[in-house]
Design an enzyme around this catalytic site. Structure first.
Site, PDB file in Angstrom:
ATOM      1  N   TYR A  49     -22.662 -16.444  10.867  1.00  0.00           N
ATOM      2  CA  TYR A  49     -22.403 -16.277   9.391  1.00  0.00           C
ATOM      3  C   TYR A  49     -23.019 -17.300   8.555  1.00  0.00           C
ATOM      4  O   TYR A  49     -23.405 -17.477   7.444  1.00  0.00           O
ATOM      5  CB  TYR A  49     -20.805 -16.449   9.533  1.00  0.00           C
ATOM      6  CG  TYR A  49     -20.439 -16.328   7.923  1.00  0.00           C
ATOM      7  CD1 TYR A  49     -20.135 -15.031   7.429  1.00  0.00           C
ATOM      8  CD2 TYR A  49     -20.032 -17.353   7.076  1.00  0.00           C
ATOM      9  CE1 TYR A  49     -19.698 -14.904   6.177  1.00  0.00           C
ATOM     10  CE2 TYR A  49     -19.552 -17.180   5.857  1.00  0.00           C
ATOM     11  CZ  TYR A  49     -19.502 -15.906   5.195  1.00  0.00           C
ATOM     12  OH  TYR A  49     -18.883 -15.690   4.066  1.00  0.00           O
ATOM     13  N   PHE A  60     -38.336  -3.644 -16.393  1.00  0.00           N
ATOM     14  CA  PHE A  60     -37.894  -2.532 -15.467  1.00  0.00           C
ATOM     15  C   PHE A  60     -36.504  -1.998 -15.458  1.00  0.00           C
ATOM     16  O   PHE A  60     -35.716  -2.991 -15.876  1.00  0.00           O
ATOM     17  CB  PHE A  60     -37.914  -3.330 -13.900  1.00  0.00           C
ATOM     18  CG  PHE A  60     -37.673  -2.332 -12.879  1.00  0.00           C
ATOM     19  CD1 PHE A  60     -38.593  -1.209 -12.739  1.00  0.00           C
ATOM     20  CD2 PHE A  60     -36.860  -2.372 -12.039  1.00  0.00           C
ATOM     21  CE1 PHE A  60     -38.311  -0.091 -11.665  1.00  0.00           C
ATOM     22  CE2 PHE A  60     -36.302  -1.275 -11.056  1.00  0.00           C
ATOM     23  CZ  PHE A  60     -36.957  -0.383 -10.919  1.00  0.00           C
ATOM     24  N   THR A  61     -36.237  -1.056 -15.096  1.00  0.00           N
ATOM     25  CA  THR A  61     -34.686  -0.499 -15.386  1.00  0.00           C
ATOM     26  C   THR A  61     -33.688  -1.508 -15.270  1.00  0.00           C
ATOM     27  O   THR A  61     -32.766  -1.714 -16.023  1.00  0.00           O
ATOM     28  CB  THR A  61     -34.442   0.839 -14.762  1.00  0.00           C
ATOM     29  OG1 THR A  61     -34.659   0.665 -13.274  1.00  0.00           O
ATOM     30  CG2 THR A  61     -35.152   1.999 -15.242  1.00  0.00           C
ATOM     31  N   ASP A  84     -41.243 -11.741 -11.636  1.00  0.00           N
ATOM     32  CA  ASP A  84     -40.755 -10.824 -10.767  1.00  0.00           C
ATOM     33  C   ASP A  84     -41.774 -10.544  -9.714  1.00  0.00           C
ATOM     34  O   ASP A  84     -42.896  -9.645 -10.282  1.00  0.00           O
ATOM     35  CB  ASP A  84     -40.273  -9.598 -11.596  1.00  0.00           C
ATOM     36  CG  ASP A  84     -39.614  -8.452 -10.567  1.00  0.00           C
ATOM     37  OD1 ASP A  84     -39.821  -8.539  -9.557  1.00  0.00           O
ATOM     38  OD2 ASP A  84     -39.143  -7.415 -11.353  1.00  0.00           O
ATOM     39  N   LYS A 137     -39.684  -3.842  -1.339  1.00  0.00           N
ATOM     40  CA  LYS A 137     -41.207  -3.908  -1.600  1.00  0.00           C
ATOM     41  C   LYS A 137     -41.873  -4.860  -0.959  1.00  0.00           C
ATOM     42  O   LYS A 137     -42.751  -4.715  -0.242  1.00  0.00           O
ATOM     43  CB  LYS A 137     -41.329  -3.585  -3.205  1.00  0.00           C
ATOM     44  CG  LYS A 137     -40.561  -2.564  -3.796  1.00  0.00           C
ATOM     45  CD  LYS A 137     -40.987  -2.626  -5.323  1.00  0.00           C
ATOM     46  CE  LYS A 137     -40.100  -1.598  -6.215  1.00  0.00           C
ATOM     47  NZ  LYS A 137     -40.728  -0.181  -6.212  1.00  0.00           N
ATOM     48  N   ARG A 143     -40.271   8.877 -14.695  1.00  0.00           N
ATOM     49  CA  ARG A 143     -40.237   7.538 -15.231  1.00  0.00           C
ATOM     50  C   ARG A 143     -40.429   7.571 -16.755  1.00  0.00           C
ATOM     51  O   ARG A 143     -41.718   7.658 -16.978  1.00  0.00           O
ATOM     52  CB  ARG A 143     -41.152   6.503 -14.651  1.00  0.00           C
ATOM     53  CG  ARG A 143     -40.941   6.266 -13.068  1.00  0.00           C
ATOM     54  CD  ARG A 143     -40.199   4.928 -13.016  1.00  0.00           C
ATOM     55  NE  ARG A 143     -38.547   5.535 -13.166  1.00  0.00           N
ATOM     56  CZ  ARG A 143     -37.632   4.526 -12.715  1.00  0.00           C
ATOM     57  NH1 ARG A 143     -37.812   3.588 -11.919  1.00  0.00           N
ATOM     58  NH2 ARG A 143     -36.436   4.931 -12.837  1.00  0.00           N
ATOM     59  N   PHE A 148     -30.405   8.051 -14.898  1.00  0.00           N
ATOM     60  CA  PHE A 148     -31.254   9.062 -14.115  1.00  0.00           C
ATOM     61  C   PHE A 148     -30.880   8.936 -12.614  1.00  0.00           C
ATOM     62  O   PHE A 148     -31.349   9.695 -11.886  1.00  0.00           O
ATOM     63  CB  PHE A 148     -32.573   8.306 -13.993  1.00  0.00           C
ATOM     64  CG  PHE A 148     -32.876   7.072 -13.796  1.00  0.00           C
ATOM     65  CD1 PHE A 148     -32.393   5.965 -14.934  1.00  0.00           C
ATOM     66  CD2 PHE A 148     -32.986   6.337 -12.622  1.00  0.00           C
ATOM     67  CE1 PHE A 148     -32.855   4.530 -14.198  1.00  0.00           C
ATOM     68  CE2 PHE A 148     -33.121   5.108 -12.122  1.00  0.00           C
ATOM     69  CZ  PHE A 148     -32.988   4.191 -13.152  1.00  0.00           C
TER      70      PHE A 148
END
Ligand code: F0G
Length: 482
Positions: free
Chosen positions: A80, A132-133, A223, A266, A389, A455
């Protein structure tokens, strides 16, 4: 890694790995696909994976791990608090980025949540090359707004510009003058700019933009979720970068930023996320959010096994043989479709091949979601799942009117190391068929429309019986069994 050269034919990309574990695929007959599409409310997010032949929805959390990543999972130190795996992960990231202050998170949007929560106030502005969303949703949720300052040329679908993700420095200066530097919470630059087609930013542009921010006392955030593709493009396309190693380029980029975050779904071929924070004080101020929202500071919601795999995944990201695969397959797909007349976003970027839906189905009004309709048609005609998109991925304006997306496209993601060249050829074939029958595709309308990130879970219906008519034409060419 240059593409493998061929003796007496045009070269094609060659996989630089071999297959050791496989997952069986099924191609449902067309009529069953239509039934599944109806059940999913014409939203490809709501399809079940078992009903899909080629899942090109995303490159997120579906990249293939290597043998070395899988074997590393066995040595994961489950604890933990104080897991040795965490310290190994932190050390690897410090080796790559030169920053050792790591806040672990369960995925990329958790980083966005925490960064925004700490820095955005009502009325704050966040500068981005492009949103980005989820990165935008977290800013607007807190009463801030996003200024997207990508160069206009980045939004032109057909182009041969090498770095369409570049931010416009004049627009940045004007924005700082208008908003006031003190009201700008941070400048977020997105590597491999997702929503304009996985298009890269040049090192030169990142350097100039971050210098401008720093001169005005504005915090700079990278990012890095799609950094691996961006690194490939910098090395192959940017002047003066060919002789530098991927590790050197990565470090040069990292040195420009105050904060770097990533979705490890990613970046690193696994699942998870993390924020690297240069300033010690800021790092400690932000720790509390991890323990409140993510988990303890030495796992942040990630499985420790996954973290152990990521350590190897980060290392693999520094290998040009490995990171060139995605962009080379995508370039092949884009080049072939472009030659067949299909309107593609060019040049090919990272993460996927992108169809310019606004042009391909220009008879469908934006309010009936051209890209959403095209993506539904592609599942019907071939069992391929792409991602809308475009306007459907936007949120409505405060007055309830549609916010029409500046780029309306269908993304065919290439999860890394997953699909072969023959599968890519199949996709090219079905997209071409659909292009030749594009006038049969009709629009969609909402029957259930969520307010935020609609979406993901929204349900729609076709505005006419176009899916039945399209499928009948498809079956006339390919039979009823596929
Ligand atoms: N930033 C970028 C550039 C992304 O592409 C994503 C996710 C995120 C942040 C959020 O990360 O999903 O781990 O929470 N992109 C996925 C996609 C969802 O399909 O393009 P996450």
């Amino acid at each position: 890694m240059p593409e493998i050269r061929f003796y007496n034919r045009e070269p094609v990309p060659v996989e630089m790995h071999k297959v050791k574990i496989v997952q069986k695929l099924t191609l449902l007959p067309g009529k069953e696909r239509l039934a599944k599409m109806r059940e999913a409310g014409f939203n490809t997010f709501l399809l079940h994976n078992g009903d899909i032949f080629m899942d090109m929805l995303t490159d997120s959390g579906v990249n293939a791990m290597s043998d070395n990543m899988q074997s590393a999972m066995l040595r994961a130190d489950d604890a933990y608090a104080g897991s040795e795996t965490f310290y190994r992960m932190r050390d690897k990231l410090e080796e790559i980025f030169g920053i050792g202050n790591l806040l672990p998170t369960h995925q990329g949007r958790a980083c966005e949540h925490i960064i925004a929560q700490h820095l955005v106030r009502p009325g704050s502005c966040v500068i981005m090359n492009y949103h980005f969303t989820t990165s935008k949703a977290h800013v607007t949720r807190l009463g801030g707004h996003v200024e997207e300052l990508v160069k206009d040329e980045g939004l032109i679908p057909k182009s041969d510009l090498p770095f369409k993700g570049n931010i416009d420095l004049d627009k940045v200066k004007a924005c700082i003058a208008k908003e006031g530097a003190e009201n700008i919470a941070y400048m977020r630059l997105e590597a491999g700019t997702n929503l304009i087609g996985g298009q890269p930013i040049s090192y030169e542009n990142m350097k100039a933009a971050t210098e401008l921010a720093k001169a005005n006392g504005i915090l700079t955030v990278l990012d890095a979720s799609l950094l691996q593709d961006n690194l490939y493009f910098i090395k192959t396309r940017e002047e003066g970068m060919q002789d530098k190693s991927i590790a050197e380029i990565t470090r040069m980029i990292a040195d420009l930023f105050d904060m770097i975050y990533f979705s490890a779904r990613k970046f690193g071929f696994g699942r998870g996320g993390g924020i690297l924070i240069r300033d010690e004080k800021l790092f400690h101020e932000m720790e509390d959010y991890i323990t409140m929202f993510e988990g303890f500071l030495t796992y942040g919601g990630m499985s420790v096994k996954e973290m152990e795999a990521l350590i190897i995944g980060f290392e693999e990201t520094m290998d040009m043989d490995i990171i060139s695969q995605g962009p080379q397959f995508i370039a092949h797909c884009v080049k072939e479709l472009d030659a067949l007349g299909v309107p593609m976003i060019t040049p090919g970027g990272g993460l996927g091949a992108h169809i310019d839906a606004r042009q391909m189905v220009d008879h469908i009004p934006s309010e009936q979601y051209p890209a959403g309709s095209l993506v539904a048609a592609l599942y019907l005609c071939g069992g391929i799942r792409g991602m809308e998109r475009g306007t459907l991925s936007e949120e409505r304006n405060p007055d309830g009117s549609e916010r029409i997306a500046s780029v309306e496209m269908v993304r065919l993601a290439f999860p890394r190391r997953v699909f072969t060249l023959s599968q890519t050829e199949y996709v090219i074939d079905r997209v071409k068929w659909l292009y030749d029958h594009r006038h049969m595709i009709g629009g969609l309308r909402f029957v259930h429309e969520p307010k935020t990130l609609r979406f993901f879970t929204g349900r729609l219906e076709p505005v006419s019986d176009w899916p039945e008519r399209l499928l009948a034409a498809y079956e006339a060419d390919f039979g009823t069994d596929q």
